[in-house]
Write an enzyme that holds these catalytic residues in place. Structure first.
Site, PDB file in Angstrom:
ATOM      1  N   LYS A  19      -0.484  -1.527 -16.743  1.00  0.00           N
ATOM      2  CA  LYS A  19      -1.562  -2.211 -17.475  1.00  0.00           C
ATOM      3  C   LYS A  19      -2.854  -1.383 -17.443  1.00  0.00           C
ATOM      4  O   LYS A  19      -3.496  -1.181 -18.468  1.00  0.00           O
ATOM      5  CB  LYS A  19      -1.850  -3.600 -16.859  1.00  0.00           C
ATOM      6  CG  LYS A  19      -0.639  -4.517 -16.806  1.00  0.00           C
ATOM      7  CD  LYS A  19      -0.986  -5.880 -16.228  1.00  0.00           C
ATOM      8  CE  LYS A  19      -1.415  -5.861 -14.764  1.00  0.00           C
ATOM      9  NZ  LYS A  19      -0.356  -5.440 -13.816  1.00  0.00           N
ATOM     10  N   ARG A  94      -4.501 -14.560 -14.866  1.00  0.00           N
ATOM     11  CA  ARG A  94      -3.335 -14.355 -14.012  1.00  0.00           C
ATOM     12  C   ARG A  94      -2.733 -15.673 -13.556  1.00  0.00           C
ATOM     13  O   ARG A  94      -1.784 -15.679 -12.783  1.00  0.00           O
ATOM     14  CB  ARG A  94      -3.799 -13.615 -12.773  1.00  0.00           C
ATOM     15  CG  ARG A  94      -3.186 -12.284 -12.549  1.00  0.00           C
ATOM     16  CD  ARG A  94      -3.979 -11.692 -11.407  1.00  0.00           C
ATOM     17  NE  ARG A  94      -3.247 -10.712 -10.721  1.00  0.00           N
ATOM     18  CZ  ARG A  94      -3.455  -9.405 -10.847  1.00  0.00           C
ATOM     19  NH1 ARG A  94      -4.355  -8.952 -11.675  1.00  0.00           N
ATOM     20  NH2 ARG A  94      -2.752  -8.568 -10.139  1.00  0.00           N
ATOM     21  N   ARG A 133       1.367   5.831  -6.420  1.00  0.00           N
ATOM     22  CA  ARG A 133       0.104   5.777  -7.175  1.00  0.00           C
ATOM     23  C   ARG A 133      -1.065   6.346  -6.363  1.00  0.00           C
ATOM     24  O   ARG A 133      -1.184   6.120  -5.164  1.00  0.00           O
ATOM     25  CB  ARG A 133      -0.214   4.333  -7.551  1.00  0.00           C
ATOM     26  CG  ARG A 133      -1.628   4.201  -8.127  1.00  0.00           C
ATOM     27  CD  ARG A 133      -1.888   2.924  -8.838  1.00  0.00           C
ATOM     28  NE  ARG A 133      -1.737   1.759  -8.007  1.00  0.00           N
ATOM     29  CZ  ARG A 133      -1.789   0.521  -8.480  1.00  0.00           C
ATOM     30  NH1 ARG A 133      -1.952   0.319  -9.777  1.00  0.00           N
ATOM     31  NH2 ARG A 133      -1.649  -0.500  -7.673  1.00  0.00           N
ATOM     32  N   ARG A 169      -4.440   2.998  -2.662  1.00  0.00           N
ATOM     33  CA  ARG A 169      -4.892   1.621  -2.459  1.00  0.00           C
ATOM     34  C   ARG A 169      -4.203   0.991  -1.256  1.00  0.00           C
ATOM     35  O   ARG A 169      -3.013   1.193  -1.037  1.00  0.00           O
ATOM     36  CB  ARG A 169      -4.588   0.789  -3.722  1.00  0.00           C
ATOM     37  CG  ARG A 169      -5.665   0.906  -4.764  1.00  0.00           C
ATOM     38  CD  ARG A 169      -5.305   0.303  -6.094  1.00  0.00           C
ATOM     39  NE  ARG A 169      -4.724  -1.034  -6.042  1.00  0.00           N
ATOM     40  CZ  ARG A 169      -4.465  -1.752  -7.115  1.00  0.00           C
ATOM     41  NH1 ARG A 169      -4.749  -1.278  -8.329  1.00  0.00           N
ATOM     42  NH2 ARG A 169      -3.918  -2.939  -7.015  1.00  0.00           N
ATOM     43  N   ARG A 180       3.088  -9.097  -3.751  1.00  0.00           N
ATOM     44  CA  ARG A 180       2.400  -9.146  -5.052  1.00  0.00           C
ATOM     45  C   ARG A 180       3.404  -9.492  -6.158  1.00  0.00           C
ATOM     46  O   ARG A 180       3.070 -10.230  -7.085  1.00  0.00           O
ATOM     47  CB  ARG A 180       1.729  -7.802  -5.342  1.00  0.00           C
ATOM     48  CG  ARG A 180       0.448  -7.622  -4.522  1.00  0.00           C
ATOM     49  CD  ARG A 180      -0.014  -6.189  -4.484  1.00  0.00           C
ATOM     50  NE  ARG A 180      -0.353  -5.644  -5.765  1.00  0.00           N
ATOM     51  CZ  ARG A 180      -0.439  -4.326  -6.019  1.00  0.00           C
ATOM     52  NH1 ARG A 180      -0.212  -3.463  -5.051  1.00  0.00           N
ATOM     53  NH2 ARG A 180      -0.767  -3.905  -7.213  1.00  0.00           N
TER      54      ARG A 180
HETATM   55  P1  AP5 Z   1      -1.003   1.161 -13.241  1.00  0.00           P
HETATM   56  O1  AP5 Z   1      -1.442   1.472 -14.628  1.00  0.00           O
HETATM   57  O2  AP5 Z   1      -1.997   1.299 -12.144  1.00  0.00           O
HETATM   58  O3  AP5 Z   1      -0.311  -0.292 -13.190  1.00  0.00           O
HETATM   59  P2  AP5 Z   1      -0.951  -1.733 -13.247  1.00  0.00           P
HETATM   60  O4  AP5 Z   1      -0.051  -2.585 -14.054  1.00  0.00           O
HETATM   61  O5  AP5 Z   1      -2.396  -1.666 -13.661  1.00  0.00           O
HETATM   62  O6  AP5 Z   1      -0.806  -2.120 -11.715  1.00  0.00           O
HETATM   63  P3  AP5 Z   1      -1.812  -2.774 -10.660  1.00  0.00           P
HETATM   64  O7  AP5 Z   1      -1.137  -2.627  -9.335  1.00  0.00           O
HETATM   65  O8  AP5 Z   1      -3.202  -2.203 -10.787  1.00  0.00           O
HETATM   66  O9  AP5 Z   1      -1.807  -4.234 -11.105  1.00  0.00           O
HETATM   67  P4  AP5 Z   1      -2.098  -5.395 -10.248  1.00  0.00           P
HETATM   68  O10 AP5 Z   1      -2.144  -6.359 -11.347  1.00  0.00           O
HETATM   69  O11 AP5 Z   1      -1.229  -5.730  -9.132  1.00  0.00           O
HETATM   70  O12 AP5 Z   1      -3.477  -4.964  -9.484  1.00  0.00           O
HETATM   71  P5  AP5 Z   1      -4.984  -5.368  -9.744  1.00  0.00           P
HETATM   72  O13 AP5 Z   1      -5.821  -4.220  -9.398  1.00  0.00           O
HETATM   73  O14 AP5 Z   1      -5.157  -6.008 -11.075  1.00  0.00           O
HETATM   74  O15 AP5 Z   1       0.288   2.060 -12.931  1.00  0.00           O
HETATM   75  C1  AP5 Z   1       0.897   2.039 -11.666  1.00  0.00           C
HETATM   76  C2  AP5 Z   1       1.409   3.453 -11.306  1.00  0.00           C
HETATM   77  O16 AP5 Z   1       2.471   3.810 -12.207  1.00  0.00           O
HETATM   78  C3  AP5 Z   1       0.344   4.551 -11.454  1.00  0.00           C
HETATM   79  O17 AP5 Z   1       0.541   5.496 -10.463  1.00  0.00           O
HETATM   80  C4  AP5 Z   1       0.636   5.169 -12.855  1.00  0.00           C
HETATM   81  O18 AP5 Z   1       0.233   6.527 -12.933  1.00  0.00           O
HETATM   82  C5  AP5 Z   1       2.138   4.986 -12.954  1.00  0.00           C
HETATM   83  N1  AP5 Z   1       2.604   4.739 -14.319  1.00  0.00           N
HETATM   84  C6  AP5 Z   1       2.017   3.942 -15.261  1.00  0.00           C
HETATM   85  N2  AP5 Z   1       2.758   3.924 -16.395  1.00  0.00           N
HETATM   86  C7  AP5 Z   1       3.849   4.730 -16.150  1.00  0.00           C
HETATM   87  C8  AP5 Z   1       4.982   5.110 -16.929  1.00  0.00           C
HETATM   88  N3  AP5 Z   1       5.163   4.674 -18.197  1.00  0.00           N
HETATM   89  N4  AP5 Z   1       5.901   5.924 -16.360  1.00  0.00           N
HETATM   90  C9  AP5 Z   1       5.744   6.376 -15.082  1.00  0.00           C
HETATM   91  N5  AP5 Z   1       4.668   6.046 -14.303  1.00  0.00           N
HETATM   92  C10 AP5 Z   1       3.737   5.245 -14.827  1.00  0.00           C
HETATM   93  O19 AP5 Z   1      -5.181  -6.540  -8.664  1.00  0.00           O
HETATM   94  C11 AP5 Z   1      -5.227  -6.267  -7.282  1.00  0.00           C
HETATM   95  C12 AP5 Z   1      -5.503  -7.552  -6.514  1.00  0.00           C
HETATM   96  O20 AP5 Z   1      -6.780  -8.096  -6.923  1.00  0.00           O
HETATM   97  C13 AP5 Z   1      -4.512  -8.696  -6.753  1.00  0.00           C
HETATM   98  O21 AP5 Z   1      -3.373  -8.594  -5.935  1.00  0.00           O
HETATM   99  C14 AP5 Z   1      -5.386  -9.915  -6.411  1.00  0.00           C
HETATM  100  O22 AP5 Z   1      -5.515 -10.072  -5.004  1.00  0.00           O
HETATM  101  C15 AP5 Z   1      -6.746  -9.529  -6.963  1.00  0.00           C
HETATM  102  N6  AP5 Z   1      -6.898  -9.955  -8.350  1.00  0.00           N
HETATM  103  C16 AP5 Z   1      -7.034  -9.148  -9.444  1.00  0.00           C
HETATM  104  N7  AP5 Z   1      -7.154  -9.881 -10.557  1.00  0.00           N
HETATM  105  C17 AP5 Z   1      -7.100 -11.180 -10.177  1.00  0.00           C
HETATM  106  C18 AP5 Z   1      -7.151 -12.411 -10.882  1.00  0.00           C
HETATM  107  N8  AP5 Z   1      -7.281 -12.450 -12.219  1.00  0.00           N
HETATM  108  N9  AP5 Z   1      -7.058 -13.570 -10.173  1.00  0.00           N
HETATM  109  C19 AP5 Z   1      -6.951 -13.552  -8.828  1.00  0.00           C
HETATM  110  N10 AP5 Z   1      -6.875 -12.411  -8.097  1.00  0.00           N
HETATM  111  C20 AP5 Z   1      -6.945 -11.234  -8.766  1.00  0.00           C
END
Ligand code: AP5
Length: 226
Positions: A19, A94, A133, A169, A180
């Site tokens: 994402k 979410r 990552r 991270r 997660r």
């Molecule tokens: P990446 O693009 O980073 O993936 P992502 O889907 O953004 O994954 P996240 O882990 O950031 O999502 P998340 O939703 O768990 O975390 P967030 O920060 O929002 O890609 C991942 C890896 O794969 C990278 O290394 C990339 O290079 C690689 N990659 C990408 N595409 C690829 C491909 N096609 N092929 C190969 N490799 C590829 O949330 C973190 C925490 O914050 C949550 O757990 C929660 O505690 C809190 N939080 C955030 N938002 C909320 C909310 N709305 N409500 C409550 N708590 C929240």
């Protein structure tokens, strides 16, 4: 893709689906701001704000930060001038309560969600992606040790020629990633039905090369906005 009214795109998918990677690319292409709730929480944590301290206690376990806190934070973020043309929502909503609050937030201003791309990948792929990552503290660039290596020293893409400051991270440890995923299936997956029922869902195969995912995403956006 052209529109005069603000455009809100909601990126949906399991942790690690890509994402953030795709939202950054769309930001450049569409000129819309990427709003990542995870990044906002991490910025607050770095700056040691009360919000950052609160968020840390949930993020470290892979749990979601409470809805009321998250919704207030997003409302404030979207009220800033750089979101006047809309935003690419990365990690929000979410939960069903967040989706409902987001709809109300937008409706109050005569706006609505334009499209919800759902990036699909398997849980095994997620484990590989998240444990490999790496992220840049300076430009927020998202990299992967094998699939998308961090730039060599001195080539931070958005860092004014300063060095990338690469780190892993805390919540990318295997046991936290497993929780997660569990939390995603329990609390976030119901949004798939919610947005499908609203006719907004567009499924994208996320298990392809990053460039191919971007071009598929671009195709569905073009169709949706035509
Ligand atoms: P990446 O693009 O980073 O993936 P992502 O889907 O953004 O994954 P996240 O882990 O950031 O999502 P998340 O939703 O768990 O975390 P967030 O920060 O929002 O890609 C991942 C890896 O794969 C990278 O290394 C990339 O290079 C690689 N990659 C990408 N595409 C690829 C491909 N096609 N092929 C190969 N490799 C590829 O949330 C973190 C925490 O914050 C949550 O757990 C929660 O505690 C809190 N939080 C955030 N938002 C909320 C909310 N709305 N409500 C409550 N708590 C929240």
């Amino acid at each position: 893709m052209e529109s005069n009214s603000p455009i809100f795109i909601v990126m949906l998918g399991v942790p690690g689906a890509g994402k953030g990677t795709q939202a950054q690319r769309l930001e450049e292409k569409l000129g819309l701001k990427q709003v990542s709730t995870g990044d906002i929480f991490r910025d607050n944590l770095r700056n040691q704000t009360p919000l950052g301290q609160l968020a840390k206690s949930y993020m470290d376990k892979g749990e979601l930060v409470p809805d009321d806190v998250t919704i207030r934070m997003v409302e404030e973020r979207l009220s800033r001038p750089d979101c006047a043309k809309g935003a690419i929502m990365d990690g929000f909503p979410r939960t069903l309560a967040q989706a409902d609050a987001f709809d109300k937030m937008l409706r109050g201003k005569g706006q609505k969600v334009a499209l919800v791309p759902l990036i699909g990948v398997t849980d095994d792929e997620v484990m590989d992606r998240l444990t490999g990552r790496r992220v840049c503290r300076r430009c927020q660039g998202v990299f992967h040790l094998m699939f998308n290596p961090p730039p060599p020293a001195g080539e931070c893409p958005q860092g004014d020629k300063s060095l990338c400051d690469i780190y892993q991270r805390d919540d990318d440890k295997p046991e936290t990633v497993r929780n997660r995923l569990f939390v995603y299936y329990k609390q976030t997956a119901p949004l798939i039905g919610y947005y499908f029922a609203h006719g907004l869902l567009a499924e994208i195969n996320g298990a392809q090369a990053i460039d191919k995912v971007t071009s598929d995403l671009w195709d569905v956006l073009d169709k949706a906005m035509a």
